[in-house]
Design a protein around this motif. Structure first.
Motif, mmCIF file in Angstrom:
data_model
loop_
_atom_site.group_PDB
_atom_site.id
_atom_site.type_symbol
_atom_site.label_atom_id
_atom_site.label_comp_id
_atom_site.label_asym_id
_atom_site.label_seq_id
_atom_site.Cartn_x
_atom_site.Cartn_y
_atom_site.Cartn_z
ATOM 1 N N ASP A 140 0.881 -1.226 0.018
ATOM 2 C CA ASP A 140 -0.210 -0.105 0.025
ATOM 3 C C ASP A 140 0.863 1.119 0.185
ATOM 4 O OD1 ASP A 140 -2.299 -1.347 -0.007
ATOM 5 O OD2 ASP A 140 -2.889 -1.116 2.096
ATOM 6 N N GLU A 141 1.833 1.256 1.063
ATOM 7 C CA GLU A 141 2.926 2.393 1.067
ATOM 8 C C GLU A 141 3.616 2.759 -0.395
ATOM 9 O OE1 GLU A 141 6.982 3.297 3.059
ATOM 10 O OE2 GLU A 141 5.330 2.163 4.521
ATOM 11 N N ALA A 142 3.944 1.546 -0.896
ATOM 12 C CA ALA A 142 4.816 1.588 -2.277
ATOM 13 C C ALA A 142 3.821 2.162 -3.370
ATOM 14 C CB ALA A 142 5.497 0.383 -2.638
ATOM 15 N N ALA A 143 2.652 1.465 -3.662
ATOM 16 C CA ALA A 143 1.768 1.797 -4.524
ATOM 17 C C ALA A 143 1.282 3.438 -4.420
ATOM 18 C CB ALA A 143 0.412 0.948 -4.289
ATOM 19 N N GLU A 144 1.081 3.895 -3.463
ATOM 20 C CA GLU A 144 0.772 5.229 -3.031
ATOM 21 C C GLU A 144 1.857 6.288 -3.609
ATOM 22 O OE1 GLU A 144 -1.755 8.175 -2.900
ATOM 23 O OE2 GLU A 144 -2.447 6.155 -2.578
ATOM 24 N N ALA A 145 3.133 5.749 -3.250
ATOM 25 C CA ALA A 145 4.079 6.614 -3.842
ATOM 26 C C ALA A 145 4.157 6.636 -5.080
ATOM 27 C CB ALA A 145 5.635 6.197 -3.032
ATOM 28 N N LEU A 146 4.145 5.386 -5.605
ATOM 29 C CA LEU A 146 4.296 5.165 -7.288
ATOM 30 C C LEU A 146 3.181 5.906 -8.085
ATOM 31 C CD1 LEU A 146 5.066 1.460 -7.068
ATOM 32 C CD2 LEU A 146 6.539 3.122 -8.098
ATOM 33 N N LYS A 147 1.923 6.128 -7.420
ATOM 34 C CA LYS A 147 0.997 6.828 -8.039
ATOM 35 C C LYS A 147 1.064 8.137 -7.999
ATOM 36 C CE LYS A 147 -4.169 7.938 -7.239
ATOM 37 N NZ LYS A 147 -5.206 7.411 -6.497
ATOM 38 N N GLN A 148 1.727 8.900 -7.034
ATOM 39 C CA GLN A 148 2.161 10.055 -6.979
ATOM 40 C C GLN A 148 3.113 10.511 -8.012
ATOM 41 O OE1 GLN A 148 0.158 12.320 -5.468
ATOM 42 N NE2 GLN A 148 -0.922 10.624 -4.660
ATOM 43 N N ILE A 149 4.173 9.680 -8.218
ATOM 44 C CA ILE A 149 5.132 9.773 -9.272
ATOM 45 C C ILE A 149 4.511 9.674 -10.664
ATOM 46 C CG2 ILE A 149 7.292 8.685 -10.514
ATOM 47 C CD1 ILE A 149 7.901 7.642 -7.401
ATOM 48 N N ALA A 150 3.751 8.766 -10.802
ATOM 49 C CA ALA A 150 2.915 8.648 -12.254
ATOM 50 C C ALA A 150 2.033 9.993 -12.451
ATOM 51 C CB ALA A 150 2.216 7.592 -12.412
ATOM 52 N N LYS A 151 1.456 10.291 -11.294
ATOM 53 C CA LYS A 151 0.645 11.762 -11.428
ATOM 54 C C LYS A 151 1.230 12.884 -11.732
ATOM 55 C CE LYS A 151 -3.197 13.856 -8.625
ATOM 56 N NZ LYS A 151 -3.955 13.923 -7.520
ATOM 57 N N GLU B 119 -5.239 10.374 -13.500
ATOM 58 C CA GLU B 119 -5.696 11.543 -12.754
ATOM 59 C C GLU B 119 -5.212 12.721 -13.344
ATOM 60 O OE1 GLU B 119 -5.245 11.266 -8.422
ATOM 61 O OE2 GLU B 119 -6.312 9.412 -8.524
ATOM 62 N N ARG B 120 -3.824 12.487 -13.822
ATOM 63 C CA ARG B 120 -3.111 13.802 -14.472
ATOM 64 C C ARG B 120 -3.764 14.035 -15.672
ATOM 65 N NH1 ARG B 120 1.919 15.820 -15.125
ATOM 66 N NH2 ARG B 120 2.760 16.270 -17.307
ATOM 67 N N LYS B 121 -4.178 13.037 -16.424
ATOM 68 C CA LYS B 121 -5.098 13.210 -17.534
ATOM 69 C C LYS B 121 -6.287 14.351 -17.244
ATOM 70 C CE LYS B 121 -3.985 9.534 -20.587
ATOM 71 N NZ LYS B 121 -4.435 8.058 -21.004
ATOM 72 N N VAL B 122 -7.052 13.785 -16.329
ATOM 73 C CA VAL B 122 -8.088 14.522 -16.037
ATOM 74 C C VAL B 122 -7.901 15.962 -15.466
ATOM 75 C CG1 VAL B 122 -10.127 14.600 -14.165
ATOM 76 C CG2 VAL B 122 -9.618 12.408 -15.381
ATOM 77 N N GLU B 123 -6.706 16.134 -14.745
ATOM 78 C CA GLU B 123 -6.315 17.480 -14.338
ATOM 79 C C GLU B 123 -6.136 18.297 -15.262
ATOM 80 O OE1 GLU B 123 -3.321 17.147 -11.353
ATOM 81 O OE2 GLU B 123 -4.710 16.467 -9.803
ATOM 82 N N LYS B 124 -5.318 17.864 -16.318
ATOM 83 C CA LYS B 124 -4.661 18.561 -17.508
ATOM 84 C C LYS B 124 -6.028 18.863 -18.171
ATOM 85 C CE LYS B 124 -0.042 17.813 -18.704
ATOM 86 N NZ LYS B 124 0.799 17.660 -19.764
ATOM 87 N N ALA B 125 -6.977 18.094 -18.449
ATOM 88 C CA ALA B 125 -8.252 18.406 -19.159
ATOM 89 C C ALA B 125 -9.146 19.553 -18.444
ATOM 90 C CB ALA B 125 -9.139 17.107 -19.412
ATOM 91 N N ASP B 126 -9.081 19.364 -16.991
ATOM 92 C CA ASP B 126 -9.768 20.528 -16.479
ATOM 93 C C ASP B 126 -9.285 21.870 -16.498
ATOM 94 O OD1 ASP B 126 -11.815 18.589 -15.415
ATOM 95 O OD2 ASP B 126 -10.964 18.272 -13.474
ATOM 96 N N GLU B 127 -7.827 21.722 -16.317
ATOM 97 C CA GLU B 127 -7.189 23.074 -16.651
ATOM 98 C C GLU B 127 -7.610 23.644 -17.836
ATOM 99 O OE1 GLU B 127 -2.761 22.498 -15.863
ATOM 100 O OE2 GLU B 127 -3.137 21.792 -13.842
#
Length: 272
Positions: free
Chosen positions: A51-62, A227-235
């Motif tokens: 869980d800890e690793a997955a959350e950190a990886l998610k933030q890097i990808a984001k 999530e990165r794609k969604v944020e970019k589209a929102d921006e």
């Protein structure tokens, strides 16, 4: 919500460590018990660490950065290649090219060489070469593709390394440590967890075990990318809205023009 659970990891055989005599004492906090001379990994700790690793990886990808997957072990390399390719991340599954991180510009030159061969083959430059020369170039291209094809899109140093079997891939781990690149690693009972930033204690030999952990981590990375794609589209939408609002505002006359108009109006009034 947990990304994996005790039962899943147990079924995948993540709890099987190495023989007791082969252990690394630094792994003691992650060992639950010993059975028939084999260390058993504490899967409750594995669940928390995944869980800890997955959350950190998610933030890097984001944040739009790349994670390099490394697994040259025969029984796990296919599953690593498949999972990394599914989320469009680079991977090394053949031999770790020494200096790949510490001497990155040289590796980039080799990748560019591969692209140059492709270009010259397409534009007909090689058409007047002998069969022998053509064969040599084709072989060279195939060798480059095998070793570096999976990192062709890696134009800059990765932001993290995900390593399966940190003992076998110790050169990759050392290079990442030297450059301050965080290392996520599936660490078995015979390995040293001290140089690994995100330790995932688990069986690093069984395909099912590696796949179970990769599934959880790659799902998190895919979420980060989405999530990165969604944020970019929102921006983009917000920028377009702001632009439209600016255009809709009534245009005010420039200040100087208004000042010039005032004395003119007074003169006309006096004349009447």
């Amino acid at each position: 919500m947990s990304r994996t659970n005790f039962e899943q990891l147990l079924q995948a055989g993540c709890h099987f460590g190495h023989l007791k005599r082969k252990w690394n004492p630094a792994m003691a906090p992650y060992i639950y018990t010993e059975r028939n001379g084999i260390h058993i990994i504490d899967l409750h700790k594995t669940v928390a660490k995944v869980d800890e690793a997955a959350e950190a990886l998610k933030q890097i990808a984001k944040s739009g950065k790349k994670i390099l997957f490394v697994a040259t072990k025969k029984q796990t390399k296919e599953v690593v290649a498949e999972k990394a390719a599914s989320i469009n991340m680079p991977y090394v599954i053949e031999r770790w090219p020494g200096g790949m991180l510490t001497n990155f510009p040289t590796i980039r030159k080799a990748v560019k060489k591969m692209a140059n061969i492709d270009r010259l083959m397409q534009d007909g430059t090689y058409s007047n070469l002998s069969k022998r020369e053509l064969l040599q170039i084709t072989r060279q291209r195939a060798k480059l593709e095998k070793n570096l094809g999976s990192i062709a899109d890696l134009t800059r140093l990765p932001s993290a390394l995900f390593v399966v079997d940190v003992l076998k891939e110790n050169i990759a781990v050392r290079e990442a440590n030297r450059l301050g690149i965080p290392v996520f690693g599936i660490v078995d009972t015979n390995s040293d967890p001290n140089n690994i930033d995100f330790v995932i204690p688990a069986n690093d030999d069984a395909k099912d075990s590696v796949e179970a952990i990769l599934n959880a981590c790659c799902t998190a990375i895919a979420e980060g990318i989405e999530e990165r794609k969604v944020e970019k589209a929102d921006e983009k939408a917000a920028d377009a809205q702001a632009e439209a609002a600016d255009e809709a505002k009534p245009k005010r006359a420039p200040r100087k023009a208004r000042k010039d108009a005032e004395p003119k109006a007074e003169t006309e009034a006096a004349a009447e």
